[in-house]
Design a protein around this motif. Structure first.
Motif, mmCIF file in Angstrom:
data_model
loop_
_atom_site.group_PDB
_atom_site.id
_atom_site.type_symbol
_atom_site.label_atom_id
_atom_site.label_comp_id
_atom_site.label_asym_id
_atom_site.label_seq_id
_atom_site.Cartn_x
_atom_site.Cartn_y
_atom_site.Cartn_z
ATOM 1 N N TYR A 155 0.841 -1.212 0.000
ATOM 2 C CA TYR A 155 0.000 0.000 0.000
ATOM 3 C C TYR A 155 0.866 1.248 0.000
ATOM 4 N N PHE A 156 1.891 1.276 0.859
ATOM 5 C CA PHE A 156 2.718 2.474 0.946
ATOM 6 C C PHE A 156 3.436 2.745 -0.380
ATOM 7 N N THR A 157 4.012 1.718 -0.986
ATOM 8 C CA THR A 157 4.719 1.928 -2.249
ATOM 9 C C THR A 157 3.762 2.409 -3.329
ATOM 10 N N ASN A 158 2.568 1.821 -3.363
ATOM 11 C CA ASN A 158 1.568 2.251 -4.347
ATOM 12 C C ASN A 158 1.136 3.695 -4.089
ATOM 13 N N ALA A 159 0.948 4.032 -2.803
ATOM 14 C CA ALA A 159 0.570 5.406 -2.456
ATOM 15 C C ALA A 159 1.701 6.370 -2.775
ATOM 16 N N ALA A 160 2.955 5.932 -2.547
ATOM 17 C CA ALA A 160 4.099 6.789 -2.853
ATOM 18 C C ALA A 160 4.171 7.082 -4.349
ATOM 19 N N ILE A 161 3.824 6.093 -5.176
ATOM 20 C CA ILE A 161 3.784 6.313 -6.627
ATOM 21 C C ILE A 161 2.727 7.363 -6.972
ATOM 22 N N ALA A 162 1.547 7.243 -6.332
ATOM 23 C CA ALA A 162 0.477 8.207 -6.600
ATOM 24 C C ALA A 162 0.872 9.605 -6.144
ATOM 25 N N VAL A 163 1.476 9.720 -4.959
ATOM 26 C CA VAL A 163 1.890 11.024 -4.442
ATOM 27 C C VAL A 163 2.972 11.640 -5.332
ATOM 28 N N THR A 164 3.947 10.842 -5.731
ATOM 29 C CA THR A 164 5.015 11.345 -6.590
ATOM 30 C C THR A 164 4.478 11.787 -7.940
ATOM 31 N N THR A 165 3.524 11.025 -8.469
ATOM 32 C CA THR A 165 2.902 11.412 -9.741
ATOM 33 C C THR A 165 2.171 12.739 -9.608
ATOM 34 N N ASP A 166 1.436 12.897 -8.495
ATOM 35 C CA ASP A 166 0.755 14.174 -8.253
ATOM 36 C C ASP A 166 1.753 15.325 -8.154
ATOM 37 N N ASN A 167 2.878 15.084 -7.500
ATOM 38 C CA ASN A 167 3.883 16.133 -7.350
ATOM 39 C C ASN A 167 4.511 16.498 -8.694
ATOM 40 N N LEU A 168 4.671 15.481 -9.562
ATOM 41 C CA LEU A 168 5.162 15.768 -10.904
ATOM 42 C C LEU A 168 4.196 16.661 -11.669
ATOM 43 N N GLU A 169 2.900 16.434 -11.497
ATOM 44 C CA GLU A 169 1.902 17.282 -12.159
ATOM 45 C C GLU A 169 1.968 18.711 -11.633
ATOM 46 N N LEU A 170 2.186 18.841 -10.305
ATOM 47 C CA LEU A 170 2.330 20.181 -9.727
ATOM 48 C C LEU A 170 3.555 20.892 -10.310
ATOM 49 N N LEU A 171 4.662 20.150 -10.428
ATOM 50 C CA LEU A 171 5.870 20.750 -10.994
ATOM 51 C C LEU A 171 5.676 21.112 -12.463
ATOM 52 N N SER A 172 4.908 20.300 -13.176
ATOM 53 C CA SER A 172 4.650 20.605 -14.587
ATOM 54 C C SER A 172 3.855 21.904 -14.726
ATOM 55 N N GLY A 227 1.257 -17.254 -8.665
ATOM 56 C CA GLY A 227 2.125 -16.574 -9.611
ATOM 57 C C GLY A 227 2.520 -15.191 -9.156
ATOM 58 N N GLY A 228 3.785 -14.841 -9.359
ATOM 59 C CA GLY A 228 4.293 -13.579 -8.851
ATOM 60 C C GLY A 228 3.676 -12.347 -9.482
ATOM 61 N N GLN A 229 3.101 -12.463 -10.667
ATOM 62 C CA GLN A 229 2.540 -11.309 -11.360
ATOM 63 C C GLN A 229 1.032 -11.164 -11.161
ATOM 64 N N GLU A 230 0.454 -11.960 -10.287
ATOM 65 C CA GLU A 230 -0.982 -11.835 -10.003
ATOM 66 C C GLU A 230 -1.296 -10.437 -9.475
ATOM 67 N N GLN A 231 -2.405 -9.870 -9.927
ATOM 68 C CA GLN A 231 -2.788 -8.530 -9.505
ATOM 69 C C GLN A 231 -3.243 -8.532 -8.042
ATOM 70 N N ILE A 232 -2.975 -7.415 -7.369
ATOM 71 C CA ILE A 232 -3.314 -7.270 -5.953
ATOM 72 C C ILE A 232 -4.159 -6.020 -5.792
ATOM 73 N N SER A 233 -5.295 -6.167 -5.142
ATOM 74 C CA SER A 233 -6.195 -5.042 -4.928
ATOM 75 C C SER A 233 -5.769 -4.279 -3.677
ATOM 76 N N LEU A 234 -5.554 -2.971 -3.827
ATOM 77 C CA LEU A 234 -5.109 -2.130 -2.714
ATOM 78 C C LEU A 234 -6.084 -0.969 -2.516
ATOM 79 N N PRO A 235 -6.307 -0.529 -1.276
ATOM 80 C CA PRO A 235 -7.217 0.603 -1.037
ATOM 81 C C PRO A 235 -6.568 1.921 -1.436
ATOM 82 N N ASP A 236 -7.409 2.900 -1.783
ATOM 83 C CA ASP A 236 -6.883 4.235 -2.090
ATOM 84 C C ASP A 236 -6.306 4.894 -0.846
ATOM 85 N N THR A 237 -6.981 4.724 0.284
ATOM 86 C CA THR A 237 -6.509 5.245 1.569
ATOM 87 C C THR A 237 -6.589 4.128 2.590
ATOM 88 N N LEU A 238 -5.506 3.888 3.292
ATOM 89 C CA LEU A 238 -5.470 2.808 4.265
ATOM 90 C C LEU A 238 -6.339 3.160 5.469
#
Length: 432
Positions: A155-172, A227-238
């Protein structure tokens, strides 16, 4: 709502039934454990589903269950009498008697341990099997904690990706504003270069996070043995779940419900029965037997008849007492060692719990702190952007606050993940 459900086998009278159930019993117990998860209903389904898959498929947990089932099989072995002996003797040169020649004889004997010996040995094996059962529950609790902890890391890594992406949009968006100010002659081209550098750093960080997410995804799926590539469902906010008990109550629960301590209790019980069995081993053993001699036809016994039936009674004399005293002393030393092992394990668990409680409290404080800090950073950026759009000043301060905002948002998600990981670990210490 929190429910506690533990299967406590107080008696092994139904051992044969338990053994016959095999994998059905394993699946039934594990599904029962999963169904009483204390997570909120809105977030429970996905994680419960993964824990159920892990309970059914994880090979380490299956191995622990099979060790328990193997321990059950020793109970009927030690409770059984020694195998009877049957001997056959043939007279190469028949011995003549007045009734005729003795052709061959058959002898059968059975050795009987002293009264209560088999029961004591059976009790030893029963308590040992109970100890294995507690270790199976310990393996289950440990697996569930690993599943939950890995899920929170995902969850944290997925959230970190979302936060970093948002920050990139702010910088853009800020980059577009900087270009406008440069074209208007109100700002230096250096401002645009600075943004390019910030964007490059964030893009590199984003790529690293995505690689990390893939590695964690494989780790999580392997806990579920899929299988290692099976999709995993994660919440938007923990979810933000706390601990419903006081610190003292949790500590008492750990000392009474932790499966490692319960297993040591069962091992101590087994040693008490083992001491009793050692004493009874020093008592005589009784042998009952029967000799049956076949008489052939002779001058005075035209048809032949059984001439001799000889009942036998024997007894073993435990003459060498040092051996039996050593057996008892061995058990006494083992009991002392096991008592010290339990005391040491209790001390270790209390120490580990203090660390888990500190992590829980720290993560809870960090959630509140970073929520407030991120809010202030966002407000500061809005003010600075307004000032920059009017005067072209304080661009470096905008970038500094952007970095602050990114840090606070990441720290907030990390605190949420750490808090639930601490809750999971404390529940594991309590045997859940």
């Amino acid at each position: 709502m929190k429910s506690n459900c533990r299967i406590n086998i107080k008696s092994f009278k139904s051992i044969a039934l338990i053994k016959g159930m095999g994998s059905i019993l394993l699946k039934g117990m594990l599904l029962l454990f999963v169904s009483f998860s204390p997570l909120p209903a809105s977030a429970q389904h996905d994680l419960d589903k993964y824990m159920q898959v892990a309970a059914e498929n994880n090979p380490g947990l299956k191995a622990s269950f099979n060790e328990y089932m193997a321990a059950l099989e020793t109970v009927p072995q030690v409770r059984s009498l020694p195998d009877p002996q049957v001997m056959f003797g043939y007279f190469i040169n028949p011995v003549e008697t007045r009734n005729g020649p003795m052709n061959f004889k058959i002898a059968a004997s059975q050795m009987f341990p002293w009264f209560g010996t088999l029961r004591a040995k059976g009790d030893v094996a029963t308590e040992a099997a109970k100890a294995k059962y507690e270790m199976f529950l310990e393996s289950k609790a440990k697996l569930f904690n690993e599943v939950r902890s890995t899920y929170f890391n995902l969850y944290f890594t997925n959230a970190a990706i979302a936060v970093t992406t948002d920050n990139l949009e702010l910088l853009s968006s800020l980059q577009r504003l900087a270009l406008i100010k440069v074209e208007a002659g109100m700002s230096s081209l250096v401002d645009e270069y600075r943004i390019e550098m910030e964007i490059g750093d964030l893009e590199n960080q984003l790529a690293l996070l995505r690689d990390k997410l893939l590695a964690q995804q494989v780790m999580f799926n392997k806990l579920l043995n899929r299988g290692g590539q099976e999709q995993i469902s994660l919440p938007d906010t923990l979810w933000d779940e706390g601990l419903p008990y006081t610190k003292a109550t949790i500590r008492d629960s750990i000392l009474t419900q932790n499966h490692q301590l319960l297993s040591l209790d069962m091992q101590q019980e087994a040693l008490q029965y083992k001491q009793e069995a050692a004493r009874k081993e020093g008592m005589p053993k009784i042998m009952l037997g029967l000799d049956y001699t076949i008489i052939g036809k002779g001058a005075n016994n035209m048809s032949g008849k059984d001439a001799l039936v000889l009942p036998q009674v024997g007894i073993t004399i435990p003459l060498y007492r040092n051996k039996y005293r050593s057996m008892i002393n061995e058990v006494v030393y083992q009991q002392t060692a096991k008592a010290n092992e339990k005391l040491n394990k209790s001390n270790v668990l209390e120490t580990v719990f203090e660390g888990g409680w500190k992590d829980f409290q720290d993560a809870d404080r960090r959630i509140t702190l970073n929520q407030n800090q991120a809010k202030l950073a966002r407000m500061s950026i809005d003010l600075l952007e307004t000032e920059y759009s009017n005067s072209g000043k304080n661009f470096e301060e905008i970038l500094r606050m952007e970095r602050k905002l990114l840090m606070y948002r990441l720290e907030l998600e990390k605190a949420r993940s750490d808090k639930q990981a601490a809750v999971s670990f404390i529940n594991y210490l309590m045997g859940k």
